[in-house]
Design an enzyme around this catalytic site. Structure first.
Site, short mmCIF file in Angstrom:
data_model
loop_
_atom_site.label_atom_id
_atom_site.label_comp_id
_atom_site.label_asym_id
_atom_site.label_seq_id
_atom_site.Cartn_x
_atom_site.Cartn_y
_atom_site.Cartn_z
CG ASP B 228 0.34 -3.22 3.17
OD1 ASP B 228 -0.73 -3.28 2.55
OD2 ASP B 228 1.43 -3.58 2.68
CB ALA B 229 -0.43 1.63 8.10
#
Lengths: 284, 284, 284, 284
Positions: B228-229
């Site tokens: 999720d980065a």
């Protein structure tokens, strides 16, 4: 605007609360102009807010409290009643950014926000003229890195002398010490310039730029001892793109900050915000 | 819809790039139907995208590439050109939530999304009927906790066989292994059900409920090895209040997820998303 | 989901309504899970909606009606009570645009919309496969310009046979005759592709493009004999710019139409929408 | 902020415009910091805006105009070039509502809006103190119903004397006579308190309340002789519900009006708004 009493209640949820309260009001002829309820099923907690036309009940606030007490005890209510004629006293604290301060002063001056502003406290002299032009006392309390305790003792004293119901950190940029946070729990409102929990702490727009988000935001919340972690009253966002620099974000963010803080403060002074654990019920 | 070539360029910024490129196009009579530029002053990087009517240039893509190469070299461009007649091949991956899958299938079926969908891959059998009704092959690849490597080897093989330009994780809910993330960098699109960086990882709506936020959101981003980065393509939010349960948030969030993923995918397949370091330029 | 009764009331405003109703419920042990009130001061009209856990009251609906009737008469209430176990029967009508139809079918199929869909009626054959794949009967009723009466007689007959609680015009694009509008007043929901009252009538996106607006929208409303003038349930908008063609507006508008129609229908079937004169109270 | 020249062009669309212009700029070493193009395919018209670092071209504005003229003639351009160091002179006109006036004054005072405000003109005395506190001359020009001509002759004279680039009707509430509208076409900006074309004319919030809309809005547009029908620069909306009275709408609407007017004015003074026929291209 007609005079109203606002009765605000929270208590463990069970059958019959609404009946008991509305019976009480009806018995005395109380005309309810606005009623809001909320059952938090997970917490098993009940929240209730009534606005009642003051001229329809044969009570002043003190008598109301006496008459209502037995019901409050029976249902273990956390409750209070307020009078729209008694304006809340709101101390504003600012630093070197004027947008929230100017916005709140104008909403007050134009009669939109029905509050008293006993004074403005700032750690800079920048806005003395502005504030005094509005006829409001301005207190300059510099915050000395090496002796913050003395500064905040002074702040606390000024807030006490102002007989404040509420303190608004209108981009004050200093962290209040824990003792003040606890003493005024649920009465100090901050505007943080990010959509929390993203980008808590310092320089949130820089953090947002770095991460490449497509939305920036602002969060109005009650201050607690833990930084930027208190109960959230309201949030909003503004769309950004690759074309926006940090300076653009700062500029666009100001409009969101103003709007969110003004809404949150309005709801607070109208007794629309009920805190339970670390969350809010907002009857807006 | 008329046939267009899309020329996408990024390179170190300096004087004369636009002049050189637009001269090149004008020299051959290229009719520009859409032009976008962006100078990232902090990174000193330049981004450019042109749509050109294919019938106005005396080139096919191969000849274009040959003719344009000297300019690209001169300016150290990272660049490509695409042809609107060559539809992108997009593999969809799903798990047990249908909303994003159904949404994308409908946008494809109705002609809104001009893509090919060579196949759908899922770790469950649930949507075989739905997908096959659309005339699209469905591959069931269960993910065995004790042997994920074999599952993802199978996934990788299917993606390769599909000759995919792009993979969409339409609420796939499994974490792709780093080797796949790297192999398809900038080509795997995920929808995360929070406004990142808030609430990364598992159960974001539960996290949001717990924190008491007043906005929930969704984020469409490229998948990287760090969960999720990756670079964010688009985000959006939905207002919530104390009245919303976690189930309500899940339900309301679905509409945001669908919208954000569909927008992000559309921009990606139209070559509107340029990645630089961990951020995107989106010429939408 | 637990079974609930929903009690919906509107009546002239006066003191004591809430007390009487909540007393009635408390007397029988009724556990209120959601309560909403509204006083329209200008119209002097009161609106109230309660959700009550069905297992906490010793009543079926018929008995409830009998027991509550005296109160209803005393306060001249317009009222009804519904049972969450009796799903509303919703007939969908469509034409040649599939987006709203597909959206509603998916929300039904996934269990999000707790309704029955007895049939879909269309003036085209285009969506027979789609609808029948969902296991729902499809009725093709062409609308003959020279004999609309016969077509709408057939539509009316089908709606009657379906025992419909509600009809949804999911971009049906035909104007219902006044007799049907009146017969099903407050039960036919339309989605109009503009933010009414702007751009009523035909081709609203063309009108919007021509005027150069920066926002397009959609409006969900009850159908009345006057075109696009019925009580508004919900509206929303989408930002557009000079870069958007009419085709872009049509495409972007679809997402707004779907969202607004789905919300409006949800509120309707949950008995959250109360009509008074030509306006709605929406307890959402 | 670095000094920039802004070159704004519109002309009939054809191949080679961008090449010619960017060649011209590159030839002289002009560093483009922002470039925007738009082809209106339906009108066959081309729009272009460049920001160029002033220190990179060997020109002042006059020399630039001379050098560029042959290109402008060749392509039949409607064009101009401006210098960020020459701040636009903006006359504000107000009536009895202060919110837009205070908002613009603050944006000017805080340096956000890089303009000169030579004076404020009002048909009331109410804001003299406020304006003069900002160090800006205040002209009271009452509008006499029986002799409007004289009043507007005075207004026109003041605008002339102020050497104004632009006039902003910050809720001025008087209709300018056609001769002023024509004389300052594209230079008088109004904020109308509805999302036009809904609710043109008087008392739009009353109209909105009456119709029962779920969104209210505001529109920033250039003034033309036809009331509320000029080219739209920007619009925005605010959600409302049955709970909102007309007074609430007026209050909530003020925030939308402020935001929309401030954005529209910003874009105008940065030469981002190009008018063609009755629509705008906004390069924001």
């Amino acid at each position: 605007m007609e005079r109203t009493y606002t009765l605000v209640i929270s208590c463990p949820d069970r059958v019959g609360i609404v009946a008991k309260v509305s019976n009480f009001l009806a018995m005395y002829g109380g005309w309810i102009t606005e009623a809001s309820h909320h059952s938090d099923r997970m917490a098993n907690w009940f929240f209730m807010r009534h606005e009642i036309r003051a001229d329809t009940v044969p009570f002043d606030l003190e008598e109301f409290r006496t008459a209502f007490s037995p019901i409050a005890r029976e249902f273990e209510m956390d409750w209070f009643i307020s009078d729209s004629d008694q304006k809340k006293r709101v101390v504003l604290m600012a630093s070197k950014e004027s947008h929230c301060l100017v916005d709140l002063l104008h909403r007050w001056q134009s009669g939109e926000l029905k509050i008293e502003i006993p004074c403005v406290i700032s750690n800079h002299e920048d806005f003395r003229d502005l504030v005094e032009w509005h006829g409001i006392p301005y207190h300059y309390v510099p915050v000395d890195k090496n002796n913050k305790q003395a500064s905040f003792d002074k702040v606390e004293q000024l807030v006490e002398e102002a007989n404040a119901d509420c303190v608004v950190l209108a981009r004050y940029m200093q962290i209040l010490p824990p003792n003040i946070c606890q003493k005024y729990a649920g009465r100090v409102i901050n505007i943080h310039h990010s959509f929390l929990p993203s980008f808590a702490g310092a320089k949130p727009y820089h953090q947002a730029y770095e991460r490449g988000v497509k939305l920036i935001g602002a969060t109005c919340h009650y201050v607690t001892a833990e930084l930027d972690a208190g109960p959230i009253i309201d949030q909003d966002i503004q769309r950004v793109s690759h074309r926006h620099t940090i300076e653009d974000m700062v500029r666009l963010g100001k409009d969101v900050e103003k709007a969110v803080l003004a809404r949150g403060l309005r709801w607070h002074i109208e007794d629309r915000v009920l805190v339970h654990e670390n969350k809010t019920v907002v009857f807006n």
